[in-house]
Design a protein around this motif. Structure first.
Motif, PDB file in Angstrom:
ATOM      1  N   THR A   5       0.837  -1.204   0.000  1.00 45.05           N
ATOM      2  CA  THR A   5       0.000   0.000   0.000  1.00 45.05           C
ATOM      3  C   THR A   5       0.865   1.245   0.000  1.00 45.05           C
ATOM      4  O   THR A   5       1.844   1.322   0.734  1.00 45.05           O
ATOM      5  CB  THR A   5      -0.896   0.008   1.264  1.00 45.05           C
ATOM      6  OG1 THR A   5      -1.636  -1.209   1.279  1.00 45.05           O
ATOM      7  CG2 THR A   5      -1.865   1.180   1.258  1.00 45.05           C
ATOM      8  N   VAL A   6       0.496   2.198  -0.827  1.00 42.45           N
ATOM      9  CA  VAL A   6       1.100   3.532  -0.737  1.00 42.45           C
ATOM     10  C   VAL A   6       0.113   4.360   0.075  1.00 42.45           C
ATOM     11  O   VAL A   6      -1.013   4.605  -0.364  1.00 42.45           O
ATOM     12  CB  VAL A   6       1.322   4.163  -2.135  1.00 42.45           C
ATOM     13  CG1 VAL A   6       1.989   5.527  -1.994  1.00 42.45           C
ATOM     14  CG2 VAL A   6       2.159   3.242  -3.011  1.00 42.45           C
ATOM     15  N   ASP A   7       0.539   4.751   1.272  1.00 41.34           N
ATOM     16  CA  ASP A   7      -0.361   5.435   2.196  1.00 41.34           C
ATOM     17  C   ASP A   7       0.000   6.918   2.229  1.00 41.34           C
ATOM     18  O   ASP A   7       1.057   7.294   2.733  1.00 41.34           O
ATOM     19  CB  ASP A   7      -0.196   4.802   3.590  1.00 41.34           C
ATOM     20  CG  ASP A   7      -1.177   5.393   4.575  1.00 41.34           C
ATOM     21  OD1 ASP A   7      -1.881   6.352   4.215  1.00 41.34           O
ATOM     22  OD2 ASP A   7      -1.235   4.890   5.709  1.00 41.34           O
ATOM     23  N   LEU A   8      -0.887   7.728   1.686  1.00 41.29           N
ATOM     24  CA  LEU A   8      -0.579   9.159   1.567  1.00 41.29           C
ATOM     25  C   LEU A   8      -1.313   9.984   2.623  1.00 41.29           C
ATOM     26  O   LEU A   8      -1.503  11.185   2.465  1.00 41.29           O
ATOM     27  CB  LEU A   8      -0.936   9.646   0.159  1.00 41.29           C
ATOM     28  CG  LEU A   8      -0.195   8.907  -0.962  1.00 41.29           C
ATOM     29  CD1 LEU A   8      -0.814   9.209  -2.309  1.00 41.29           C
ATOM     30  CD2 LEU A   8       1.292   9.259  -0.964  1.00 41.29           C
ATOM     31  N   ARG A  11      -5.279   9.636   1.505  1.00 42.12           N
ATOM     32  CA  ARG A  11      -5.611   8.680   0.436  1.00 42.12           C
ATOM     33  C   ARG A  11      -4.612   7.544   0.504  1.00 42.12           C
ATOM     34  O   ARG A  11      -3.528   7.699   1.062  1.00 42.12           O
ATOM     35  CB  ARG A  11      -5.405   9.294  -0.965  1.00 42.12           C
ATOM     36  CG  ARG A  11      -6.266  10.424  -1.346  1.00 42.12           C
ATOM     37  CD  ARG A  11      -5.534  11.359  -2.311  1.00 42.12           C
ATOM     38  NE  ARG A  11      -4.420  12.038  -1.674  1.00 42.12           N
ATOM     39  CZ  ARG A  11      -3.263  12.328  -2.243  1.00 42.12           C
ATOM     40  NH1 ARG A  11      -3.019  11.996  -3.489  1.00 42.12           N
ATOM     41  NH2 ARG A  11      -2.311  12.944  -1.585  1.00 42.12           N
ATOM     42  N   SER A  12      -4.969   6.445  -0.140  1.00 43.24           N
ATOM     43  CA  SER A  12      -3.969   5.375  -0.296  1.00 43.24           C
ATOM     44  C   SER A  12      -4.312   4.601  -1.563  1.00 43.24           C
ATOM     45  O   SER A  12      -5.409   4.733  -2.092  1.00 43.24           O
ATOM     46  CB  SER A  12      -4.003   4.433   0.924  1.00 43.24           C
ATOM     47  OG  SER A  12      -5.221   3.740   0.939  1.00 43.24           O
ATOM     48  N   TYR A  13      -3.337   3.836  -2.046  1.00 42.15           N
ATOM     49  CA  TYR A  13      -3.646   2.981  -3.198  1.00 42.15           C
ATOM     50  C   TYR A  13      -2.793   1.721  -3.134  1.00 42.15           C
ATOM     51  O   TYR A  13      -1.698   1.722  -2.552  1.00 42.15           O
ATOM     52  CB  TYR A  13      -3.488   3.719  -4.532  1.00 42.15           C
ATOM     53  CG  TYR A  13      -2.123   4.255  -4.862  1.00 42.15           C
ATOM     54  CD1 TYR A  13      -1.175   3.495  -5.556  1.00 42.15           C
ATOM     55  CD2 TYR A  13      -1.773   5.555  -4.493  1.00 42.15           C
ATOM     56  CE1 TYR A  13       0.063   4.011  -5.877  1.00 42.15           C
ATOM     57  CE2 TYR A  13      -0.532   6.089  -4.813  1.00 42.15           C
ATOM     58  CZ  TYR A  13       0.388   5.307  -5.506  1.00 42.15           C
ATOM     59  OH  TYR A  13       1.617   5.837  -5.822  1.00 42.15           O
ATOM     60  N   GLN A 161      -1.158  10.666  -8.724  1.00 41.77           N
ATOM     61  CA  GLN A 161      -1.056   9.285  -8.215  1.00 41.77           C
ATOM     62  C   GLN A 161      -2.043   8.362  -8.922  1.00 41.77           C
ATOM     63  O   GLN A 161      -3.153   8.778  -9.246  1.00 41.77           O
ATOM     64  CB  GLN A 161      -1.346   9.249  -6.698  1.00 41.77           C
ATOM     65  CG  GLN A 161      -0.424  10.119  -5.859  1.00 41.77           C
ATOM     66  CD  GLN A 161       1.016   9.592  -5.792  1.00 41.77           C
ATOM     67  OE1 GLN A 161       1.286   8.439  -6.158  1.00 41.77           O
ATOM     68  NE2 GLN A 161       1.934  10.448  -5.358  1.00 41.77           N
ATOM     69  N   ALA A 229       7.454   2.751  -1.893  1.00 39.00           N
ATOM     70  CA  ALA A 229       6.172   3.117  -1.273  1.00 39.00           C
ATOM     71  C   ALA A 229       6.395   3.800   0.081  1.00 39.00           C
ATOM     72  O   ALA A 229       5.721   4.782   0.414  1.00 39.00           O
ATOM     73  CB  ALA A 229       5.301   1.873  -1.116  1.00 39.00           C
ATOM     74  N   SER A 233       5.275   7.530   0.719  1.00 46.31           N
ATOM     75  CA  SER A 233       4.246   7.699   1.748  1.00 46.31           C
ATOM     76  C   SER A 233       4.644   8.778   2.753  1.00 46.31           C
ATOM     77  O   SER A 233       3.796   9.459   3.313  1.00 46.31           O
ATOM     78  CB  SER A 233       4.007   6.382   2.505  1.00 46.31           C
ATOM     79  OG  SER A 233       3.426   5.440   1.655  1.00 46.31           O
ATOM     80  N   GLU A 236       5.215  12.831  -0.238  1.00 49.09           N
ATOM     81  CA  GLU A 236       4.628  12.636  -1.578  1.00 49.09           C
ATOM     82  C   GLU A 236       5.216  13.582  -2.626  1.00 49.09           C
ATOM     83  O   GLU A 236       5.460  13.176  -3.760  1.00 49.09           O
ATOM     84  CB  GLU A 236       3.103  12.852  -1.485  1.00 49.09           C
ATOM     85  CG  GLU A 236       2.404  12.628  -2.805  1.00 49.09           C
ATOM     86  CD  GLU A 236       0.900  12.873  -2.753  1.00 49.09           C
ATOM     87  OE1 GLU A 236       0.372  13.212  -1.674  1.00 49.09           O
ATOM     88  OE2 GLU A 236       0.270  12.728  -3.811  1.00 49.09           O
TER      89      GLU A 236
END
Ligand SMILES: NC(=O)c1ccc[n+]([C@@H]2O[C@H](COP(=O)([O-])OP(=O)(O)OC[C@H]3O[C@@H](n4cnc5c(N)ncnc54)[C@H](O)[C@@H]3O)[C@@H](O)[C@H]2O)c1
Ligand SMILES: O=C(O)C(=O)C[C@@H](O)[C@H](O)[C@H](O)COP(=O)(O)O
Ligand SMILES: [Zn+2]
Length: 367
Positions: A5-8, A11-13, A161, A229, A233, A236
Motif C-alpha cells: 500500500t502507498v499510504d498518503l 488517500r492510499s492505493y 497518483q 512506497a 508515503s 509525496e
C-alpha cells in the motif's frame, strides 16, 4: 499475489504484484469502482501492444468497459510534448470524459507519458498503472509523471497518483536483455539508499535476477516497490526525504539529455550517476570502499560505471544546470554515507563535479 500500500495520509492505493493479473484487469477495475459509463484509454507502445494490449482490452470489455487505445513509438523519445498531443487527440476523439480512466500499459516511458495525459486531460482523470518492465517497479509507484524537453529530462510534468498499480510479472519474460539490466539498476538503487541487506541480496542473486528467475524477480520487485512506497508515503511531493530516490540522477539525467534520449537507457545513465555519486563522496572523505562496493555491484549486473570519453564535460555540466536538481543556485546531490544510507547535499561545487567527470572518463589515473 502480493499487495503493498502507498499510504498518503488522506488517500492510499494498492500495488498488486503477481502472475496473470492483466487477464483480470476488468475485475480489478470493478473492485476499484472505476465507472463503466465512461471510456477507458489504454496507452502502450509498439513493442508492448502486439503482446499484451488485447489481453487488457478483452478483460476490460468483458467487464463492461469501452476502450480506446493509443500505441506510441517505443523509446524515450516518446516522452515528448508532440507525442503527448497525439495521445490527447486519441482521448478527445475517443470521447473520454471527466470520469474516464487512463491506463499506462508499459514501461516507464508509457507510464510517465500516460500519467501526464491523465493529470492534464480535463485537468485530471483516473489513472491506472500496468507496468511491464523491471524498471517500472520504480516509475509506476509514486505519481511522478512527465515528458522531457530537449534540454532537460522530465521538465514538463505533475504529481498524479494512480488509483492502483497492477504489476503482472508474467510480462517481464519478453523483456530485451538490455532493458532487464537497465531496470535492475533502479532496484539496486533502492538497496543503496535504504537497505544494506537488500543491496547484499541483489548482489548475491544477480545471476537469478538477470535470468529472470520468477521467485527472485518477484521478491526483488516487491522489496523495491516497498522501499519506494515507504519513501513516497512519507513525502509525496519531494519536500525532503523523497529526494533520496534521486541517487545517481543528477549526472544521470544530464547524460540522458546530452545523449539525445537515445544513447543511454535510463537505468544505464543512473548507474553511471550512482558511480559518480560514490566517487564524489570519496573525494569528500568517505572511505574508498563505498565507491568500490557500489561499482562492483553495478558491474555484476553488466551496468556501466564510467563516462564515455566522447561526451563533452561542459555539455554534461550545462545539462546538469538545467535539471530540477539545480535550485537556489545550488546543485543537489544524493551521496552515499555507506551501503544502505545516503545524505542529500546542496553545497557541491562545479569543480568537484568536473573532477569526478574527468575521473570517470578514466582520464585521471588516481580513480
Ligand atoms: N516516474 C517515475 O518515478 C520514474 C522512475 C524511474 C524511471 N522513470 C522513467 O522511466 C523511463 C524508463 O522506463 P523503462 O526502462 O521501463 O523504459 P521503456 O518504457 O522505454 O521500456 C523499455 C523498452 O522495453 C520495451 N518493453 C516494455 N515492456 C516490455 C515487455 N514486457 N516485453 C518486451 N518489451 C517490452 C519497450 O517497448 C521499450 O522498448 C524513463 O523515461 C525514466 O525517466 C520514471
Ligand atoms: O520517484 C522519485 O521521486 C524518483 O526520483 C524516482 C526516479 O527514479 C525517477 O527517475 C524520477 O522520475 C526522477 O525524478 P525527477 O524529479 O528528478 O525528474
Ligand atoms: Zn530513475
Amino acid at each position: 499475489m502480493r499487495t503493498l500500500t502507498v499510504d498518503l495520509g488522506d488517500r492510499s492505493y494498492p500495488i498488486y504484484i503477481g502472475e496473470g493479473l492483466l487477464h483480470k484487469s476488468g475485475d480489478y477495475f470493478q473492485q476499484h469502482q472505476l465507472t463503466t459509463k465512461s471510456p477507458v484509454l489504454i496507452v502502450s507502445d509498439e513493442n508492448i501492444a502486439p503482446k499484451y494490449l488485447h489481453v487488457v482490452e478483452s478483460s476490460l470489455q468483458a467487464s463492461g468497459y469501452r476502450t480506446v487505445s493509443s500505441v506510441v513509438k517505443a523509446g524515450e523519445k516518446s516522452k515528448s510534448l508532440d507525442v503527448f498531443e497525439e495521445v490527447m487527440t486519441v482521448a478527445i476523439e475517443g470521447g473520454l470524459d471527466r470520469k474516464s480512466t487512463v491506463v499506462a500499459l508499459g514501461g516507464g516511458v508509457v507510464g510517465d507519458l500516460a500519467g501526464f495525459v491523465a493529470a492534464s486531460f480535463m485537468r485530471g482523470v483516473h489513472f491506472v498503472q500496468m507496468p511491464t518492465t523491471i524498471l517500472a517497479h520504480d516509475s509506476s509507484v509514486g505519481g511522478k509523471v512527465a515528458v522531457n524537453h530537449r534540454l532537460a529530462k522530465n521538465m514538463i510534468g505533475a504529481f498524479h497518483q494512480p488509483t492502483m498499480v497492477l504489476y503482472d510479472v508474467d510480462t517481464l519474460r519478453t523483456l530485451p536483455e538490455r532493458d532487464v539490466r537497465s531496470g535492475l539498476s533502479e532496484m539496486i538503487k533502492h538497496g543503496l539508499i535504504w537497505d544494506e541487506k537488500f543491496a547484499d541480496w541483489c548482489r548475491d542473486n544477480a545471476e537469478r535476477l538477470l535470468a529472470l528467475d520468477r521467485e527472485a524477480l518477484t521478491y526483488g520487485l516487491t522489496e523495491g516497490c516497498s522501499i519506494k512506497a515507504k519513501v513516497v508515503s512519507s513525502d509525496e511531493t519531494e519536500q525532503g526525504l523523497r529526494a533520496i530516490l534521486n541517487l545517481g540522477h543528477t549526472i544521470g539525467h544530464a547524460l540522458e539529455a546530452i545523449g539525445g534520449y537515445g544513447e543511454f537507457l535510463h537505468g544505464e545513465a543512473i548507474s553511471i550517476g550512482m558511480a559518480a555519486s560514490a566517487l564524489l563522496a570519496v573525494n569528500r572523505g568517505r572511505d574508498r570502499s563505498i565507491y568500490e562496493e557500489t561499482t562492483a555491484l553495478l558491474r555484476k549486473f553488466g551496468l556501466p560505471t564510467t563516462i564515455p570519453g566522447h561526451l563533452n564535460d561542459d555539455d554534461i555540466i550545462s545539462a546538469m544546470l538545467h535539471d530540477k536538481k539545480f535550485k537556489e543556485n545550488k546543485i543537489v546531490f544524493v551521496l552515499p554515507v555507506r551501503i544502505g544510507e545516503v545524505e542529500i547535499v546542496s553545497d557541491m561545487t562545479l569543480d568537484e563535479v568536473r573532477k569526478v567527470i574527468t575521473q570517470l572518463k578514466g582520464e585521471d589515473q588516481h580513480v
